[in-house]
Scaffold this active site. Structure first.
Site, PDB file in Angstrom:
ATOM      1  N   HIS A   1       0.779  -1.050  -0.103  1.00 53.31           N
ATOM      2  CA  HIS A   1      -0.084   0.095   0.061  1.00 53.31           C
ATOM      3  C   HIS A   1       0.977   1.361  -0.142  1.00 53.31           C
ATOM      4  O   HIS A   1       0.629   2.259  -0.741  1.00 53.31           O
ATOM      5  CB  HIS A   1      -0.846   0.085   1.233  1.00 53.31           C
ATOM      6  CG  HIS A   1      -1.783   1.277   1.612  1.00 53.31           C
ATOM      7  ND1 HIS A   1      -3.084   1.412   1.062  1.00 53.31           N
ATOM      8  CD2 HIS A   1      -1.184   2.367   2.095  1.00 53.31           C
ATOM      9  CE1 HIS A   1      -3.295   2.513   1.219  1.00 53.31           C
ATOM     10  NE2 HIS A   1      -2.357   2.984   2.014  1.00 53.31           N
ATOM     11  N   GLU A   2       1.840   1.432   0.559  1.00 49.78           N
ATOM     12  CA  GLU A   2       2.776   2.372   1.021  1.00 49.78           C
ATOM     13  C   GLU A   2       3.635   2.672  -0.329  1.00 49.78           C
ATOM     14  O   GLU A   2       3.875   3.826  -1.001  1.00 49.78           O
ATOM     15  CB  GLU A   2       3.534   2.337   2.323  1.00 49.78           C
ATOM     16  CG  GLU A   2       2.913   2.312   3.531  1.00 49.78           C
ATOM     17  CD  GLU A   2       2.037   3.465   3.877  1.00 49.78           C
ATOM     18  OE1 GLU A   2       2.192   4.542   3.107  1.00 49.78           O
ATOM     19  OE2 GLU A   2       0.922   3.358   4.562  1.00 49.78           O
TER      20      GLU A   2
ATOM     21  N   HIS B   1       1.390   4.149  -3.161  1.00 44.59           N
ATOM     22  CA  HIS B   1       1.486   5.705  -2.840  1.00 44.59           C
ATOM     23  C   HIS B   1       2.818   6.459  -3.570  1.00 44.59           C
ATOM     24  O   HIS B   1       2.407   7.483  -4.267  1.00 44.59           O
ATOM     25  CB  HIS B   1       1.620   6.305  -1.432  1.00 44.59           C
ATOM     26  CG  HIS B   1       0.267   6.009  -0.624  1.00 44.59           C
ATOM     27  ND1 HIS B   1      -0.835   6.673  -1.162  1.00 44.59           N
ATOM     28  CD2 HIS B   1      -0.258   5.547   0.601  1.00 44.59           C
ATOM     29  CE1 HIS B   1      -1.801   6.462  -0.249  1.00 44.59           C
ATOM     30  NE2 HIS B   1      -1.441   5.982   0.697  1.00 44.59           N
TER      31      HIS B   1
ATOM     32  N   GLU C   1      -6.335   7.213  -0.704  1.00 48.15           N
ATOM     33  CA  GLU C   1      -6.264   5.795   0.092  1.00 48.15           C
ATOM     34  C   GLU C   1      -6.950   4.714  -0.788  1.00 48.15           C
ATOM     35  O   GLU C   1      -6.343   3.569  -0.693  1.00 48.15           O
ATOM     36  CB  GLU C   1      -6.971   6.109   1.286  1.00 48.15           C
ATOM     37  CG  GLU C   1      -6.364   7.094   2.242  1.00 48.15           C
ATOM     38  CD  GLU C   1      -4.884   6.318   2.761  1.00 48.15           C
ATOM     39  OE1 GLU C   1      -4.588   5.328   2.752  1.00 48.15           O
ATOM     40  OE2 GLU C   1      -3.978   7.351   2.722  1.00 48.15           O
TER      41      GLU C   1
END
Length: 294
Positions: free
Chosen positions: A130-131, A134, A203
């Site tokens: 997930h990070e 980003h 998100e």
């Protein structure tokens, strides 16, 4: 281009808020706060990642110090086709993580000590995906600048109100201690509202991209559910509304209901539901392919 436009708009809005503080205090402060806004623009662009890491006392760790963490970050970075981010650990018992850096070449992934103790390796891999998503999607610059600028505006507003209330005022210069007190309340709220407008959609996108990177939407869904429970049970030692948008789960989840009104994240239930739908869809596709091969 889309994120460049967002960055320019964000810097403009945050600068306007800062200059408004000077204008509200009196004509003599306009030039001072205009120069301050310019300095903060430059600082936020080039140093926002270091500011945020320092605020949370994050420490860079080497592959020898955290081999498993580095191995997962390197593998997921190759999948994302980006340079391997630097890895930091935050000395905080609350389980959480965030990414920062103005571009993929300056990417950073930071995790708390608490998240490494709470999650399984499979779940932690989902969080790291997930990070890294980003970073791959190039949306962390906007959020990191917002966090750095909002922190600066909050600090300045509080300092101005303190000086106005306890340092006296001058009617000739148009200074108002009550105006300073109002700014201490209004300016941070205005900065937070700007963050609200840019953070929620990112998100969902990072969840989707991260699930594809790790190939395991259920692992990320499980991690999000456990993290939400974790942040409610363990208050963050360095939680700040200004930087809450950076984390995978809001570190203020266990805070007062008033702070929850300014949540920069969509609900965990909705995020988990979307990820489980992705997992179900992947399962149906795999089943169809297996049937076709049979």
């Amino acid at each position: 281009m889309k994120n460049q436009i967002k960055t320019i708009l964000l810097l403009g809005i945050m600068s306007a808020i800062l200059v408004s503080i000077g204008g509200a205090l009196g004509p003599g402060y306009l030039v001072l706060f205009g120069v301050l806004a310019l300095a903060m623009n430059l600082g936020a662009y080039f140093m926002s990642d270091r500011i945020v890491l320092a605020m949370h006392r994050a420490v860079e760790v080497s592959p020898a110090e955290a081999p498993g963490l580095h191995r997962m970050v390197e593998e997921l970075s190759r999948r994302a086709e980006i340079p391997t981010p630097r890895v930091y650990v935050i000395p905080d018992a609350q389980p959480n993580a965030f990414a920062t850096g103005r571009n993929p070449e300056h990417g950073v992934v930071a995790v708390t000590e608490g998240i490494m103790q709470l999650l399984s390796e499979r779940e932690l891999r989902g969080v790291l995906a997930h990070e890294i998503a980003h970073i791959k999607n190039r949306d962390i610059l906007v959020s990191t600048i917002a966090a750095a600028f909002a922190s600066g505006i909050t600090w300045i507003a509080h300092a101005v109100s303190f000086a106005g209330l306890f340092g006296g005022s001058s009617d000739e210069e148009g200074e108002s201690p009550l105006g300073g007190l109002a700014l201490a309340i209004v300016a941070p709220i205005a900065a937070t509202l700007v963050q609200l407008g840019i953070s929620r959609s990112r998100e969902y996108m990072a969840d989707e991209t991260g699930a594809k990177l790790c190939g395991d939407p259920e692992a990320l869904a499980s991690a999000l559910s456990r993290l939400e429970r974790g942040v409610e049970l363990v208050p963050a030692e360095s939680a700040r509304p200004a930087t809450a948008s950076l984390f995978i789960v809001s570190p203020l989840a266990g805070a007062s209901s008033v702070l929850k009104w300014f949540s920069t994240h969509p609900t965990t239930e909705e995020r988990v539901s979307r990820l489980l739908s992705m997992a179900a869809s992947r399962g149906r596709v795999a089943s169809t392919r297996a049937s076709a091969l049979a």
